[in-house]
Design a protein around this motif. Structure first.
Motif, PDB file in Angstrom:
ATOM      1  N   ASP A   1       0.835  -1.206   0.000  1.00 44.70           N
ATOM      2  CA  ASP A   1       0.000   0.000   0.000  1.00 44.70           C
ATOM      3  C   ASP A   1       0.875   1.263   0.000  1.00 44.70           C
ATOM      4  OD1 ASP A   1      -2.804   1.139   0.315  1.00 44.70           O
ATOM      5  OD2 ASP A   1      -1.762   2.095   1.975  1.00 44.70           O
TER       6      ASP A   1
ATOM      7  N   LYS B   1       1.167   4.149  -3.001  1.00 45.19           N
ATOM      8  CA  LYS B   1       0.929   5.580  -2.780  1.00 45.19           C
ATOM      9  C   LYS B   1       2.138   6.422  -3.210  1.00 45.19           C
ATOM     10  CE  LYS B   1      -2.927   5.146   0.314  1.00 45.19           C
ATOM     11  NZ  LYS B   1      -3.407   3.906  -0.296  1.00 45.19           N
TER      12      LYS B   1
ATOM     13  N   ARG C   1      -5.083  13.724  -1.819  1.00 44.16           N
ATOM     14  CA  ARG C   1      -5.623  12.560  -1.115  1.00 44.16           C
ATOM     15  C   ARG C   1      -4.514  11.566  -0.769  1.00 44.16           C
ATOM     16  NH1 ARG C   1      -6.644   7.270  -1.394  1.00 44.16           N
ATOM     17  NH2 ARG C   1      -8.647   6.676  -0.511  1.00 44.16           N
TER      18      ARG C   1
ATOM     19  N   ARG D   1      -2.760  10.320   3.071  1.00 46.80           N
ATOM     20  CA  ARG D   1      -2.558   8.971   3.639  1.00 46.80           C
ATOM     21  C   ARG D   1      -1.130   8.827   4.167  1.00 46.80           C
ATOM     22  NH1 ARG D   1      -7.433  10.135   2.023  1.00 46.80           N
ATOM     23  NH2 ARG D   1      -8.890   8.433   2.314  1.00 46.80           N
TER      24      ARG D   1
ATOM     25  N   HIS E   1      -8.629   3.311   9.704  1.00 45.84           N
ATOM     26  CA  HIS E   1      -8.642   1.990   9.076  1.00 45.84           C
ATOM     27  C   HIS E   1      -9.832   1.153   9.530  1.00 45.84           C
ATOM     28  CE1 HIS E   1      -3.985   2.216   8.450  1.00 45.84           C
ATOM     29  NE2 HIS E   1      -4.657   2.900   7.552  1.00 45.84           N
TER      30      HIS E   1
HETATM   31  C1  LIG Z   1      13.510   4.804  11.187  1.00 48.57           C
HETATM   32  C2  LIG Z   1      13.309   3.387  10.924  1.00 48.57           C
HETATM   33  C3  LIG Z   1      12.379   2.653  11.767  1.00 48.57           C
HETATM   34  C4  LIG Z   1      10.973   2.699  11.387  1.00 48.57           C
HETATM   35  C5  LIG Z   1      10.733   2.147  10.049  1.00 48.57           C
HETATM   36  C6  LIG Z   1       9.314   2.045   9.770  1.00 48.57           C
HETATM   37  C7  LIG Z   1       9.092   1.700   8.372  1.00 48.57           C
HETATM   38  C8  LIG Z   1       7.708   1.985   7.989  1.00 48.57           C
HETATM   39  C9  LIG Z   1       7.525   2.047   6.558  1.00 48.57           C
HETATM   40  C10 LIG Z   1       6.368   2.308   6.036  1.00 48.57           C
HETATM   41  C11 LIG Z   1       5.179   2.602   6.868  1.00 48.57           C
HETATM   42  C12 LIG Z   1       3.944   2.151   6.255  1.00 48.57           C
HETATM   43  C13 LIG Z   1       3.081   3.237   5.791  1.00 48.57           C
HETATM   44  C14 LIG Z   1       1.709   2.722   5.498  1.00 48.57           C
HETATM   45  C15 LIG Z   1       0.896   3.735   4.797  1.00 48.57           C
HETATM   46  C16 LIG Z   1      -0.535   3.419   5.020  1.00 48.57           C
HETATM   47  C17 LIG Z   1      -1.417   4.408   4.339  1.00 48.57           C
HETATM   48  C18 LIG Z   1      -2.849   4.028   4.655  1.00 48.57           C
HETATM   49  O1  LIG Z   1      -3.350   4.394   5.692  1.00 48.57           O
HETATM   50  N1  LIG Z   1      -3.496   3.276   3.764  1.00 48.57           N
HETATM   51  C19 LIG Z   1      -4.836   2.775   4.014  1.00 48.57           C
HETATM   52  C20 LIG Z   1      -5.872   3.703   3.415  1.00 48.57           C
HETATM   53  O2  LIG Z   1      -5.642   3.849   2.052  1.00 48.57           O
HETATM   54  P1  LIG Z   1      -6.880   4.055   1.058  1.00 48.57           P
HETATM   55  O3  LIG Z   1      -7.647   2.766   1.052  1.00 48.57           O
HETATM   56  O4  LIG Z   1      -7.685   5.177   1.611  1.00 48.57           O
HETATM   57  O5  LIG Z   1      -6.235   4.351  -0.269  1.00 48.57           O
HETATM   58  C21 LIG Z   1      -4.956   1.366   3.462  1.00 48.57           C
HETATM   59  O6  LIG Z   1      -6.240   0.861   3.647  1.00 48.57           O
HETATM   60  C22 LIG Z   1      -3.922   0.568   4.200  1.00 48.57           C
HETATM   61  C23 LIG Z   1      -3.636  -0.651   3.978  1.00 48.57           C
HETATM   62  C24 LIG Z   1      -2.451  -1.336   4.617  1.00 48.57           C
HETATM   63  C25 LIG Z   1      -2.355  -1.335   6.110  1.00 48.57           C
HETATM   64  C26 LIG Z   1      -1.655  -0.158   6.688  1.00 48.57           C
HETATM   65  C27 LIG Z   1      -1.254  -0.378   8.123  1.00 48.57           C
HETATM   66  C28 LIG Z   1      -0.269   0.669   8.519  1.00 48.57           C
HETATM   67  C29 LIG Z   1       0.514   0.326   9.709  1.00 48.57           C
HETATM   68  C30 LIG Z   1       1.699   1.256   9.814  1.00 48.57           C
HETATM   69  C31 LIG Z   1       2.760   0.656  10.593  1.00 48.57           C
HETATM   70  C32 LIG Z   1       3.833  -0.036   9.815  1.00 48.57           C
HETATM   71  C33 LIG Z   1       4.572  -1.013  10.686  1.00 48.57           C
HETATM   72  C34 LIG Z   1       6.000  -1.024  10.478  1.00 48.57           C
HETATM   73  C35 LIG Z   1       6.738  -1.734  11.533  1.00 48.57           C
HETATM   74  C36 LIG Z   1       8.031  -1.153  11.899  1.00 48.57           C
END
Ligand SMILES: CCCCCCCC/C=C\CCCCCCCC(=O)N[C@@H](COP(=O)(O)O)[C@H](O)/C=C/CCCCCCCCCCCCC
Length: 211
Positions: free
Chosen positions: A53, A57, A103, A107, A147
């Motif tokens: 995802d 984006k 948009r 996100r 979410h």
């Molecule tokens: C400094 C280094 C240490 C930290 C490193 C962290 C690395 C993290 C990298 C990326 C983070 C992920 C970003 C995710 C973006 C999510 C955007 C979003 O909210 N998308 C949802 C809505 O989108 P639309 O449907 O409206 O287009 C979508 O539904 C999301 C789907 C996937 C699930 C997202 C879960 C996000 C959890 C973020 C935590 C990441 C965990 C990383 C663990 C270290």
């Protein structure tokens, strides 16, 4: 390893994002995200639904930045001005047309809030604190609001696979856990600055709830 994660590079990207005029440049902003996504890949397949995802984006934004209107996508400020002036931002509901830059950045912006909380939690956490707990708490205080249940559930299950805090700090490729903590202390103000400027810009234009 050419593709290895480097917190220093991510730090440099977020540091160079903000211009003297307090504009946020999209080039370094997206390269900061690319760096973070590289790190996420290294954590294993359980995180692939999240990285997919995030990649999608970032890709949308890179297409705008390299497309016909690339001069309008130099900074967040120029993007907002251009998309609003040309009616490209769907404020009612998702139109089925291409996702706007506003948009899409929204996100990523919400995810940047999670990152801010997570890194601060890691930095200030005790040596024996659990990364999964820091991550879950940061997620619940930020992104989770946006979410649906199924995404929240899958994310929370994935977080359980995170290595313990010190092992996590060591895989950041900065040196010892103590050195990684110091680097986080340096990186966080830049990330907070980018977050703060974006939040103000989007609030000013009533773009914080884009469907
Ligand atoms: C400094 C280094 C240490 C930290 C490193 C962290 C690395 C993290 C990298 C990326 C983070 C992920 C970003 C995710 C973006 C999510 C955007 C979003 O909210 N998308 C949802 C809505 O989108 P639309 O449907 O409206 O287009 C979508 O539904 C999301 C789907 C996937 C699930 C997202 C879960 C996000 C959890 C973020 C935590 C990441 C965990 C990383 C663990 C270290």
């Amino acid at each position: 390893m050419a593709d290895a994660f480097s917190l220093r590079e991510v730090l440099a990207a977020f540091q160079t994002c903000v211009t003297e005029r307090r504009e946020v440049l999209l080039g370094p902003y997206l390269s900061g995200w690319r760096g973070l996504i590289r790190f996420l890949h290294s954590l294993g397949a359980i995180f692939s639904f999240i990285s997919k995802d995030a990649v999608a984006k970032v890709q949308i934004m890179e297409n705008y930045c390299g497309g016909e209107q690339r001069d309008k996508y130099v900074s967040l400020q120029s993007m907002v001005e251009y998309e609003l002036a040309n009616g490209l931002v769907g404020v009612q509901k998702r139109s089925g047309g291409p996702d706007s830059g506003c948009r899409t950045v929204l996100r990523l912006h919400r995810a940047l809030r999670w990152l801010q909380l997570f890194l601060e939690g890691l930095r200030t956490g005790r040596e024996d604190s659990r990364t999964s707990v820091i991550c879950t708490d940061s997620y619940n205080a930020s992104l989770a609001t946006y979410h649906p249940w199924v995404v929240r559930k899958a994310a929370t299950v994935a977080f359980c696979a995170l290595p313990p805090r010190n092992a996590f700090l060591e895989i950041m490729n900065v040196g010892t856990a103590e050195e990684a903590v110091a680097m986080l202390g340096e990186a966080l103000p830049y990330i907070c600055d980018v977050y703060g400027i974006t939040q103000e810009l989007f609030a000013q234009h009533k773009l914080l709830d884009l469907p």
